[in-house]
Scaffold this motif. Structure first.
Motif, short mmCIF file in Angstrom:
data_model
loop_
_atom_site.label_atom_id
_atom_site.label_comp_id
_atom_site.label_asym_id
_atom_site.label_seq_id
_atom_site.Cartn_x
_atom_site.Cartn_y
_atom_site.Cartn_z
N MET A 189 0.94 -1.30 0.02
CA MET A 189 -0.07 0.02 0.11
C MET A 189 1.04 1.21 -0.02
N THR A 190 0.26 2.12 -0.72
CA THR A 190 1.19 3.48 -0.82
C THR A 190 1.06 4.32 0.56
N THR A 191 2.38 4.78 0.96
CA THR A 191 2.49 5.74 2.32
C THR A 191 2.43 7.05 2.02
N THR A 192 1.58 8.06 2.54
CA THR A 192 1.74 9.31 2.07
C THR A 192 2.17 10.11 3.35
N LEU A 193 2.98 11.04 3.68
CA LEU A 193 3.56 11.83 4.62
C LEU A 193 3.61 13.13 4.33
N ILE A 194 2.50 13.96 5.22
CA ILE A 194 2.27 15.19 5.18
C ILE A 194 3.05 15.97 6.13
N ILE A 195 4.05 17.04 5.86
CA ILE A 195 4.92 17.62 6.91
C ILE A 195 4.01 19.09 7.06
N GLY A 196 3.62 19.44 7.96
CA GLY A 196 2.88 20.71 8.36
C GLY A 196 1.38 20.67 8.42
N ALA A 197 0.93 20.96 9.77
CA ALA A 197 -0.55 20.80 10.09
C ALA A 197 -1.10 22.27 10.13
N GLY A 198 -0.83 23.14 9.15
CA GLY A 198 -1.47 24.67 9.46
C GLY A 198 -2.66 24.73 8.63
N GLY A 199 -2.83 26.07 7.92
CA GLY A 199 -4.22 25.93 7.11
C GLY A 199 -4.04 25.09 6.03
N VAL A 200 -2.82 25.06 5.35
CA VAL A 200 -2.95 24.46 3.86
C VAL A 200 -2.79 22.81 4.29
N GLY A 201 -2.08 22.60 5.43
CA GLY A 201 -1.82 21.11 5.92
C GLY A 201 -3.30 20.67 6.09
N ARG A 202 -4.22 21.28 6.85
CA ARG A 202 -5.55 20.62 7.05
C ARG A 202 -6.08 20.37 5.68
N VAL A 203 -6.07 21.30 4.66
CA VAL A 203 -6.84 21.02 3.44
C VAL A 203 -6.14 19.80 2.85
N VAL A 204 -5.03 19.62 2.82
CA VAL A 204 -4.06 18.51 2.20
C VAL A 204 -4.65 17.22 2.62
N ALA A 205 -4.80 17.01 4.00
CA ALA A 205 -4.99 16.20 4.77
C ALA A 205 -6.37 15.60 4.52
N HIS A 206 -7.39 16.48 4.34
CA HIS A 206 -8.66 16.07 4.09
C HIS A 206 -8.95 15.47 2.70
N LYS A 207 -8.10 16.39 1.63
CA LYS A 207 -8.50 16.05 0.22
C LYS A 207 -7.44 14.78 -0.05
N CYS A 208 -6.49 14.47 0.67
CA CYS A 208 -5.88 13.23 0.51
C CYS A 208 -6.62 12.06 1.09
N PHE A 209 -7.24 12.20 2.14
CA PHE A 209 -8.20 11.28 2.60
C PHE A 209 -9.46 10.93 1.67
N LEU A 210 -10.03 12.07 0.97
CA LEU A 210 -10.81 11.77 -0.04
C LEU A 210 -10.63 10.74 -1.09
N ASN A 211 -9.31 11.06 -1.31
CA ASN A 211 -8.58 10.23 -2.40
C ASN A 211 -7.82 9.05 -1.85
N LYS A 212 -8.24 8.54 -1.02
CA LYS A 212 -7.48 7.63 -0.14
C LYS A 212 -6.87 6.06 -0.99
N GLU A 213 -7.66 5.96 -2.08
CA GLU A 213 -7.42 4.81 -2.77
C GLU A 213 -6.00 5.05 -3.74
N ILE A 214 -5.81 6.40 -3.56
CA ILE A 214 -4.42 6.87 -4.29
C ILE A 214 -3.37 6.86 -3.04
N PHE A 215 -3.59 7.66 -1.93
CA PHE A 215 -2.97 8.05 -1.08
C PHE A 215 -2.54 6.99 -0.13
N GLY A 216 -3.47 5.99 0.13
CA GLY A 216 -3.12 5.01 0.98
C GLY A 216 -3.18 5.24 2.39
N ARG A 217 -1.95 4.81 3.06
CA ARG A 217 -1.74 5.19 4.42
C ARG A 217 -1.51 6.75 4.65
N ILE A 218 -2.13 7.34 5.40
CA ILE A 218 -1.82 8.61 5.51
C ILE A 218 -1.21 9.24 6.76
#
Ligand code: NDP
Length: 395
Positions: A1-30
Motif C-alpha cells: 500500500m502507498t504511504t503518504t507523509l504530509i509535513i505541516g499541520a497549518g491551514g494548508v496542511g488541513r486541506v491537504v489531509a482532508h483531500k488526500c483522505f478523500l482520495n485514499k485509494e491513491i494516497f493509502g496510509r496517510i
C-alpha cells in the motif's frame, strides 16, 4: 500500500489531509506530521482518526529521515514553511523518497524568494532516482499549469503573461493575513519586480497599480509584486517577452502594513528587549490571528488567473484563464478558508499525479514542465473548476 507523509499541520496542511483522505485509494496510509502534535490531532479528529499523526521538527534533516524511514513513506508533501524546504528535500534524497512543496525556499534571515538552492538539488534527485515537484499550490502551482495550458492549446508563441491574484474575502478583523503572516508580510513588503526583454526590473513596494475587473468579485486595485513562479516561467515558456504578477489589497490592509513597516514591526533582524532577543515580525505573528482559524468567519471569493497574449497562426490573441472559489463553501467542505483550500487542493493533485505516474521523471521540476491536461482535468474534479475567456487584443 502507498504511504503518504504530509509535513505541516497549518491551514494548508488541513486541506491537504482532508483531500488526500478523500482520495485514499491513491494516497493509502496517510501520516500528518508537524511541530505541534495537538494541531495534527485536531485535524485527525475531523477525519474520525482515519489518518495517523506524528510530531517532527523539520528544521533538522535527521529527524525527517527517521520519520520517513519509520513509516516507509513513498512521498513527502511539504506544507510546513518555506524555511524547511531544503532540510526536507535532503531527507528525501537520503531516503530516495519523492518530494512536493508549495513555496520556494527562503532563509529565515534573508527575505529572498528564489529556486536556486532547490534547482541545485536536481542532480542529487536524479542520482537518487526520485522526483521533486516544486510549487504545487495555486500561485505558484495552478497558475504555472494555466500558462502551460495556454501554450499547449491556444498559442504558437506567448509574448506576455500577467498573473492576477485576487482575494475578495473578508474575515472581519481589522488586520490579518490569509496565510502564514510572516511569509505573507515578507513577500508583500519586499520590492516589486517584473521581467521584460530579458531582464528583471525592480519597483518600490506597491509602486505599480492597476484596476482589474475580476469575474464574480468585481473591480479591485491590484499591485505589482515579485512572485516566485515568474522565475521558472521565464525559463520554460519560450518566446516570452514580459511577465508580471499582480495581487489585490484593500486600502485598510495597506495602511496597516505601512504603519507596521514604519514602526519596524516587519523587521527580521533580532532586537534586544529586556535582555531577550526579539524578532519583530515573529512577535507580530504571535499577535495576529492564526490564518488557520479564519475559516469560519471569512466570506467572499478568491479569483486567481492568468492573462496571456501572443500569436496563433499569425493572429494576435489574448486569453484569460481563471478560477473562482467561495470561502464559505471551502469552510463547509474542509473547515478552511479559500486561500488554504486553493493551495491545498493543487498540492494534493500534484501528489496524486506523481503517485499515479501520470507526471513522472527523476530530478527537480516546476509545474509547467509537465502536460497540463491531467492537472486541469483534476482541478475540475477536485473542487477547483476553472474558466477560459477570450479577451479583445487591444485592451
Ligand atoms: P501555517 O503557518 O498555517 O502552517 C505551517 C505549519 O508548518 C504549522 O503547522 C507549523 O507548525 C508547521 N511548521 C513550521 N515549522 C516547522 C518545523 N520546523 N517543523 C515541523 N513543522 C513546522 O502556514 P500555511 O498552512 O498557511 O502555509 C503552508 C505553506 O503553504 C507555506 O509554505 C506557505 O508559504 C505555502 N503557501 C503557498 C501558496 C501557494 O499558492 N503556492 C499560498 C499560500 C501558502 P506550528 O503550528 O507548530 O507552528
Amino acid at each position: 500500500m502507498t504511504t503518504t507523509l504530509i509535513i505541516g499541520a497549518g491551514g494548508v496542511g488541513r486541506v491537504v489531509a482532508h483531500k488526500c483522505f478523500l482520495n485514499k485509494e491513491i494516497f493509502g496510509r496517510i501520516i500528518l506530521a508537524s511541530r505541534t502534535l495537538s494541531k495534527c490531532q485536531t485535524i485527525a479528529n475531523e477525519l474520525n482518526q482515519k489518518i495517523e499523526i506524528a510530531s517532527v521538527d523539520a528544521d533538522i534533516t535527521e529527524n525527517i529521515i527517521d520519520l520517513i524511514k519509520k513509516y516507509n513513506a513513498d512521498i513527502v508533501i511539504n506544507v510546513a514553511l518555506p524555511y524547511q524546504d531544503l532540510t526536507i528535500m535532503d531527507a528525501c534524497i537520503a531516503t530516495k523518497t519523492n518530494y512536493l512543496d508549495t513555496a520556494n525556499y527562503e532563509h529565515p534571515d534573508v527575505a529572498k524568494f528564489e529556486y536556486k538552492l532547490q534547482w541545485q538539488r536536481d542532480e542529487a534527485f536524479k542520482k537518487a532516482g526520485i522526483m521533486g515537484l516544486l510549487g504545487s499550490g495555486f500561485d505558484p502551482g495552478a497558475t504555472n499549469v494555466f500558462c502551460a495550458y495556454a501554450q499547449k492549446h491556444y498559442f504558437d508563441t506567448i509574448h506576455s503573461i500577467d498573473i492576477l491574484d485576487c482575494n475578495g474575502g473578508d474575515h472581519g478583523y481589522a488586520f490579518a493575513t490569509n496565510f502564514n503572516p510572516e511569509i505573507n508580510l515578507r513577500e508583500v513588503s519586499a520590492n516589486g519586480r517584473y521581467w521584460e526583454d530579458g531582464k528583471w526590473i525592480e519597483t518600490k513596494p506597491m509602486e505599480i497599480k492597476m484596476v482589474w475587473d475580476y469575474p464574480q468579485v468585481g473591480k479591485k486595485d491590484s499591485y505589482l509584486l515579485y512572485h516566485e513562479e515568474m522565475e521558472s516561467l521565464v525559463r520554460h515558456i519560450k518566446g516570452l517577452k514580459r511577465i508580471r504578477f499582480f495581487m489585490t489589497f484593500g486600502q485598510s490592509y495597506l495602511t496597516h502594513m505601512q504603519v507596521l513597516q514604519n514602526v519596524g514591526m516587519l523587521g527580521i533582524e533580532p532586537v534586544e528587549y529586556n535582555g531577550c532577543k526579539v524578532i519583530p515580525i515573529e512577535f507580530l505573528k504571535k499577535l495576529l490571528p492564526d490564518p488557520a482559524t479564519l475559516g469560519y468567519r471569512t466570506k467572499g471569493k478568491t479569483n486567481i488567473g492568468i492573462v496571456a497574449t501572443g500569436y496563433k497562426d499569425n493572429q494576435k490573441k489574448r486569453i484569460y484563464i481563471y478560477q473562482v472559489k467561495d470561502h464559505e463553501e471551502c469552510y463547509k467542505e474542509v473547515k478552511a478558508q479559500g486561500v488554504s483550500y486553493t493551495t491545498g487542493v493543487p498540492a494534493m493533485i500534484g501528489a496524486k499525479l506523481m503517485l499515479q505516474g501520470t507526471w513522472s521523471g527523476s530530478g527537480v521540476f516546476n509545474m509547467e514542465e509537465f502536460d497540463p491536461d491531467p492537472f486541469m482535468q483534476q482541478m475540475n474534479a477536485q473542487g477547483l473548476p476553472w474558466h477560459i475567456q477570450e479577451l479583445p487584443v487591444d485592451e
